[in-house]
Structures are given as structure tokens and as C-alpha cells.
Design a protein around this motif. Sequence first.
Motif, PDB file in Angstrom:
ATOM      1  N   GLY A  81       0.834  -1.195   0.000  1.00  0.00           N
ATOM      2  CA  GLY A  81       0.000   0.000   0.000  1.00  0.00           C
ATOM      3  C   GLY A  81       0.871   1.248   0.000  1.00  0.00           C
ATOM      4  N   ILE A  82       0.617   2.157  -0.926  1.00  0.00           N
ATOM      5  CA  ILE A  82       1.354   3.421  -0.985  1.00  0.00           C
ATOM      6  C   ILE A  82       0.378   4.550  -0.675  1.00  0.00           C
ATOM      7  CG2 ILE A  82       2.690   5.014  -2.418  1.00  0.00           C
ATOM      8  CD1 ILE A  82       3.626   2.680  -4.076  1.00  0.00           C
ATOM      9  N   LEU A  83       0.658   5.274   0.395  1.00  0.00           N
ATOM     10  CA  LEU A  83      -0.197   6.389   0.802  1.00  0.00           C
ATOM     11  C   LEU A  83       0.554   7.700   0.596  1.00  0.00           C
ATOM     12  CD1 LEU A  83      -2.785   7.463   2.064  1.00  0.00           C
ATOM     13  CD2 LEU A  83      -1.775   7.055   4.322  1.00  0.00           C
ATOM     14  N   GLN A  84       0.022   8.551  -0.272  1.00  0.00           N
ATOM     15  CA  GLN A  84       0.642   9.844  -0.578  1.00  0.00           C
ATOM     16  C   GLN A  84      -0.225  10.963  -0.013  1.00  0.00           C
ATOM     17  OE1 GLN A  84       2.270  10.253  -4.543  1.00  0.00           O
ATOM     18  NE2 GLN A  84       1.696  12.411  -4.657  1.00  0.00           N
ATOM     19  N   LEU A  85       0.419  11.937   0.615  1.00  0.00           N
ATOM     20  CA  LEU A  85      -0.318  13.015   1.270  1.00  0.00           C
ATOM     21  C   LEU A  85      -1.175  13.811   0.283  1.00  0.00           C
ATOM     22  CD1 LEU A  85      -0.962  14.824   3.713  1.00  0.00           C
ATOM     23  CD2 LEU A  85       1.123  16.110   3.196  1.00  0.00           C
ATOM     24  N   LEU A  86      -0.563  14.249  -0.811  1.00  0.00           N
ATOM     25  CA  LEU A  86      -1.260  15.033  -1.829  1.00  0.00           C
ATOM     26  C   LEU A  86      -0.433  15.034  -3.096  1.00  0.00           C
ATOM     27  CD1 LEU A  86      -0.888  18.890  -1.210  1.00  0.00           C
ATOM     28  CD2 LEU A  86       0.625  17.205  -0.196  1.00  0.00           C
ATOM     29  N   SER A  87      -0.964  15.617  -4.145  1.00  0.00           N
ATOM     30  CA  SER A  87      -0.247  15.665  -5.416  1.00  0.00           C
ATOM     31  C   SER A  87       0.500  16.980  -5.571  1.00  0.00           C
ATOM     32  CB  SER A  87      -1.232  15.510  -6.587  1.00  0.00           C
ATOM     33  OG  SER A  87      -1.782  14.221  -6.612  1.00  0.00           O
ATOM     34  N   HIS A  88       1.789  16.878  -5.778  1.00  0.00           N
ATOM     35  CA  HIS A  88       2.602  17.973  -6.306  1.00  0.00           C
ATOM     36  C   HIS A  88       3.863  17.343  -6.880  1.00  0.00           C
ATOM     37  CE1 HIS A  88       5.526  18.123  -2.998  1.00  0.00           C
ATOM     38  NE2 HIS A  88       4.556  18.213  -2.130  1.00  0.00           N
ATOM     39  N   PRO A  89       4.604  18.066  -7.714  1.00  0.00           N
ATOM     40  CA  PRO A  89       5.691  17.426  -8.479  1.00  0.00           C
ATOM     41  C   PRO A  89       6.685  16.621  -7.652  1.00  0.00           C
ATOM     42  CG  PRO A  89       5.253  19.589  -9.381  1.00  0.00           C
ATOM     43  CD  PRO A  89       4.393  19.469  -8.156  1.00  0.00           C
ATOM     44  N   ALA A  90       7.085  17.121  -6.480  1.00  0.00           N
ATOM     45  CA  ALA A  90       8.090  16.400  -5.689  1.00  0.00           C
ATOM     46  C   ALA A  90       7.565  15.045  -5.224  1.00  0.00           C
ATOM     47  CB  ALA A  90       8.527  17.239  -4.491  1.00  0.00           C
ATOM     48  N   LEU A  91       6.367  15.023  -4.641  1.00  0.00           N
ATOM     49  CA  LEU A  91       5.806  13.769  -4.137  1.00  0.00           C
ATOM     50  C   LEU A  91       5.458  12.815  -5.272  1.00  0.00           C
ATOM     51  CD1 LEU A  91       3.509  14.921  -1.177  1.00  0.00           C
ATOM     52  CD2 LEU A  91       5.976  14.456  -1.210  1.00  0.00           C
ATOM     53  N   ASP A  92       4.970  13.362  -6.379  1.00  0.00           N
ATOM     54  CA  ASP A  92       4.673  12.514  -7.540  1.00  0.00           C
ATOM     55  C   ASP A  92       5.945  11.871  -8.090  1.00  0.00           C
ATOM     56  OD1 ASP A  92       2.035  13.274  -7.294  1.00  0.00           O
ATOM     57  OD2 ASP A  92       2.126  14.794  -8.875  1.00  0.00           O
ATOM     58  N   THR A  93       7.038  12.633  -8.071  1.00  0.00           N
ATOM     59  CA  THR A  93       8.328  12.104  -8.544  1.00  0.00           C
ATOM     60  C   THR A  93       8.834  10.993  -7.634  1.00  0.00           C
ATOM     61  OG1 THR A  93       8.901  14.233  -9.552  1.00  0.00           O
ATOM     62  CG2 THR A  93      10.722  12.720  -9.094  1.00  0.00           C
ATOM     63  N   ILE A  94       8.659  11.178  -6.315  1.00  0.00           N
ATOM     64  CA  ILE A  94       9.050  10.137  -5.358  1.00  0.00           C
ATOM     65  C   ILE A  94       8.258   8.857  -5.626  1.00  0.00           C
ATOM     66  CG2 ILE A  94       8.973   9.468  -2.920  1.00  0.00           C
ATOM     67  CD1 ILE A  94       9.528  12.472  -2.298  1.00  0.00           C
ATOM     68  N   HIS A  95       6.966   9.003  -5.868  1.00  0.00           N
ATOM     69  CA  HIS A  95       6.123   7.836  -6.165  1.00  0.00           C
ATOM     70  C   HIS A  95       6.627   7.077  -7.389  1.00  0.00           C
ATOM     71  CE1 HIS A  95       2.168   6.234  -7.985  1.00  0.00           C
ATOM     72  NE2 HIS A  95       2.646   5.333  -7.159  1.00  0.00           N
ATOM     73  N   LYS A  96       6.954   7.812  -8.443  1.00  0.00           N
ATOM     74  CA  LYS A  96       7.478   7.167  -9.654  1.00  0.00           C
ATOM     75  C   LYS A  96       8.795   6.438  -9.355  1.00  0.00           C
ATOM     76  CE  LYS A  96       5.390  10.540 -12.802  1.00  0.00           C
ATOM     77  NZ  LYS A  96       5.656  11.696 -13.717  1.00  0.00           N
ATOM     78  N   GLY A  97       9.642   7.057  -8.537  1.00  0.00           N
ATOM     79  CA  GLY A  97      10.906   6.427  -8.171  1.00  0.00           C
ATOM     80  C   GLY A  97      10.705   5.138  -7.390  1.00  0.00           C
ATOM     81  N   ILE A  98       9.695   5.108  -6.530  1.00  0.00           N
ATOM     82  CA  ILE A  98       9.390   3.896  -5.750  1.00  0.00           C
ATOM     83  C   ILE A  98       9.077   2.728  -6.678  1.00  0.00           C
ATOM     84  CG2 ILE A  98       7.682   2.838  -4.210  1.00  0.00           C
ATOM     85  CD1 ILE A  98       7.489   5.603  -2.806  1.00  0.00           C
ATOM     86  N   ILE A  99       8.227   2.970  -7.668  1.00  0.00           N
ATOM     87  CA  ILE A  99       7.860   1.916  -8.619  1.00  0.00           C
ATOM     88  C   ILE A  99       9.096   1.430  -9.372  1.00  0.00           C
ATOM     89  CG2 ILE A  99       6.436   1.350 -10.611  1.00  0.00           C
ATOM     90  CD1 ILE A  99       4.901   1.867  -7.970  1.00  0.00           C
ATOM     91  N   HIS A 100       9.977   2.380  -9.729  1.00  0.00           N
ATOM     92  CA  HIS A 100      11.216   2.027 -10.432  1.00  0.00           C
ATOM     93  C   HIS A 100      12.124   1.186  -9.527  1.00  0.00           C
ATOM     94  CE1 HIS A 100      14.432   3.108 -13.507  1.00  0.00           C
ATOM     95  NE2 HIS A 100      15.102   2.477 -12.555  1.00  0.00           N
ATOM     96  N   GLY A 101      12.254   1.610  -8.262  1.00  0.00           N
ATOM     97  CA  GLY A 101      13.107   0.879  -7.321  1.00  0.00           C
ATOM     98  C   GLY A 101      12.631  -0.542  -7.098  1.00  0.00           C
ATOM     99  N   LEU A 102      11.324  -0.728  -6.982  1.00  0.00           N
ATOM    100  CA  LEU A 102      10.768  -2.080  -6.840  1.00  0.00           C
ATOM    101  C   LEU A 102      11.075  -2.915  -8.079  1.00  0.00           C
ATOM    102  CD1 LEU A 102       7.308  -1.195  -5.261  1.00  0.00           C
ATOM    103  CD2 LEU A 102       9.043  -2.657  -4.208  1.00  0.00           C
ATOM    104  N   ALA A 103      10.935  -2.301  -9.256  1.00  0.00           N
ATOM    105  CA  ALA A 103      11.199  -3.022 -10.511  1.00  0.00           C
ATOM    106  C   ALA A 103      12.661  -3.428 -10.607  1.00  0.00           C
ATOM    107  CB  ALA A 103      10.804  -2.158 -11.707  1.00  0.00           C
ATOM    108  N   GLU A 104      13.568  -2.552 -10.168  1.00  0.00           N
ATOM    109  CA  GLU A 104      15.001  -2.884 -10.187  1.00  0.00           C
ATOM    110  C   GLU A 104      15.295  -4.104  -9.318  1.00  0.00           C
ATOM    111  OE1 GLU A 104      17.678   0.250  -9.232  1.00  0.00           O
ATOM    112  OE2 GLU A 104      17.367   1.313 -11.136  1.00  0.00           O
ATOM    113  N   GLU A 105      14.465  -4.308  -8.297  1.00  0.00           N
ATOM    114  CA  GLU A 105      14.655  -5.454  -7.403  1.00  0.00           C
ATOM    115  C   GLU A 105      13.819  -6.662  -7.815  1.00  0.00           C
ATOM    116  OE1 GLU A 105      16.825  -5.672  -4.796  1.00  0.00           O
ATOM    117  OE2 GLU A 105      17.585  -3.782  -5.620  1.00  0.00           O
ATOM    118  N   GLY A 106      13.205  -6.585  -9.001  1.00  0.00           N
ATOM    119  CA  GLY A 106      12.474  -7.737  -9.527  1.00  0.00           C
ATOM    120  C   GLY A 106      10.987  -7.757  -9.245  1.00  0.00           C
ATOM    121  N   TYR A 107      10.451  -6.681  -8.658  1.00  0.00           N
ATOM    122  CA  TYR A 107       9.015  -6.609  -8.373  1.00  0.00           C
ATOM    123  C   TYR A 107       8.342  -5.702  -9.399  1.00  0.00           C
ATOM    124  CZ  TYR A 107       9.870  -8.883  -3.885  1.00  0.00           C
ATOM    125  OH  TYR A 107      10.218  -9.783  -2.900  1.00  0.00           O
ATOM    126  N   HIS A 108       7.602  -6.316 -10.314  1.00  0.00           N
ATOM    127  CA  HIS A 108       6.993  -5.585 -11.421  1.00  0.00           C
ATOM    128  C   HIS A 108       5.479  -5.513 -11.233  1.00  0.00           C
ATOM    129  CE1 HIS A 108      10.792  -5.585 -13.681  1.00  0.00           C
ATOM    130  NE2 HIS A 108      10.948  -6.820 -13.223  1.00  0.00           N
TER     131      HIS A 108
END
Length: 331
Positions: free
Chosen positions: A37-64
Motif C-alpha cells: 500500500g502506498i499512501l501519498q499526502l497530496l499531489s505535487h511534483p516532488a511527491l509525484d516524482t518520489i512515487h514514480k521512483g518507488i515503482i522504479h526501485g521495486l522493478a530494479e529489485e524484480g518486483y513488477h
Amino acid sequence: MKRLYGLIGIIVIFLCFAFVQESRPQSATRQKVPTVGILQLLSHPALDTIHKGIIHGLAEEGYHVGKNIKIDYQNAQNDQSNLKTMSTRFVNEDADAMIGIATPAAQALANASSKTPIVLGAITDPKGADLVKSNRHPGNNVTGVSDQAPLKSQLHLIKKVMPKMKTLGIIYTSSDSSATAQYHQFVALCKKEHVRLKSYSIANTNDLNQVAEEMVTQVDAVYVPTDNTIASAMQTLVAAANAQKVPVFPAVDTMVKSGGLATLSVNQYQLGVETGKMTAAILRGKNPATMPIKFERQGEMAINLSAAKKLGITLPTSVVKEAQTHGEVFK
């Protein structure tokens, strides 16, 4: 009789073979796909960018996503009741791990569960926010990544760009614990560096325009700490500052893209990637209680040439070269 026994034997072998074939796909489906579960406070460029990075980091570790991991992404839109409801949702669906993007989101998750592993997605002051016992030894179900800004380097950058500056303003949201923590640190730093600092605070975005318009008539430059409320209304601050030709130096690179002049900022995307990787380690069995908070200390130069032109400011050549070589240049 022998023929009968032979026939029975063939039938038994056939049934055994059919049972084995039938059971194989069933056992494969029994392999549990982890839920995060990913809970984000609100939408703005910094937090949205962090969210995208999380998905990328999981994928790098084999979780797609869509293959071997389920992501339940919820955005609270800065509503406290949403934070509580969404946190409870993750617990009720028996999530294997939960990620909080921004301090209030992480605190809501921690209040919802003391057992489910929680990963902090770029929280400025985990210890100060009572999320961990210590940054080196979290000691419970919470660990993660800090986005603590390199305040000293950022102040030196401001002085370098504005050598004739007499007064620096700082604006922050009083209800944002991360912003408040950085505010106090920045006050102490300015005192040590003999920089005259004037402080301004807002309760919410409704206050920003009025406070900003007053502030920019009294200071030569503005510093903004890591502040989600102001980040979500950056255009309002920039409009007021530009009207008085006052540059804004934010703590975060995405806020430079939104109209700030320059900063030395930890990379928001990389913060997300590290958060994703820590989550993957926990899914594989690592205990968050023994995983130290990860700090990204190295800042990258980010400059906005369009903002510089509007303000009539010529950025130092060394600053421009550093941004071109190791950072970001927004045009």
C-alpha cells in the motif's frame, strides 16, 4: 482376471497422472503475490516524482507491477480523514508492507498498525516525527528514507548568487512538522553564518498569497524549506516574488522547475528509488527494526534559466556549469 487387473492398473496410473497435472497450476496460484500500500499526502511534483521512483526501485529489485506485486496506491489530497481511512484500508487488506510519502502519511500508517512493515518515502525528520526510536536503530516496524535537505550548502548557494543580499526571508507552513524542523535548523544556521533572516509562516495555502506579498517587500531573497503545502501552491509564491524581482530559493529541485531560481537538492526520484529498494528487502524478509534510516546527503545543482531572465539575475558561471554537468537546467 489378469486383464482386469491390468486395466485397473492403467486407470490408476492415468488418474494419478491427471491429478498431478491438475495440482500443478493450483500450487502455482497459491504463491502469494505481495501487496504494497502506498499512501501519498497530496499531489505535487516532488511527491509525484518520489512515487514514480518507488515503482522504479521495486522493478530494479524484480518486483513488477501487474506481474508479481500488487500496488494499492491512495492519494489523500491533504485530507486528514482520508489519511486515516486509507491507512485502515491497507491494514484490513492485509498488506505485506506500507509506504508513506510525506510525514503525515507515514504517521497515519504508523497509527494504523504497529505490526505491518512501514517504509518512509522521503520523510525529513523520522525521529523528530516520533516514527522511529532512533535513525540508526528504528526499533519497531518503521524504517525508510529521509529527504533532509543540505541546508548549509543551500545557504552558501544563496549567498553566492546574491552577494549583496541584506535580508533573507524564509516562509514555511507552521503545521508541517518537517518544514518546522528545517525552519529551526535554518534559523540556527543563519545566526551562525551572520545572515539576517526574517521569518514568515502560513497555516494553509489560503494564507500564502497575502503573506508572500508582504514578505517580498521586506526581503532580498526567499528560502523555502521542504514544505508540501507551499510546494502544492508554488506558482502563487513565485508570482508574488517575481512582481518584486525577488528570487525564490527552494529546498527541492522540482520547486525550481516550478519557478524557483536555484537550489542544491537531493534528487527526489532517487529518494523514491531507494524507498522502493528498501521495501523490496522487507518483502524478502528483512526486519525494518534493524534497518537504519537512509539519508541521501549529496545535493545536485538545479537552476531555472527562465526564472533568472525574468528576475534580471545573472547566475555565476560556476553554478551554471555545475548544473549542466552534474545537475538539472530548466529553461
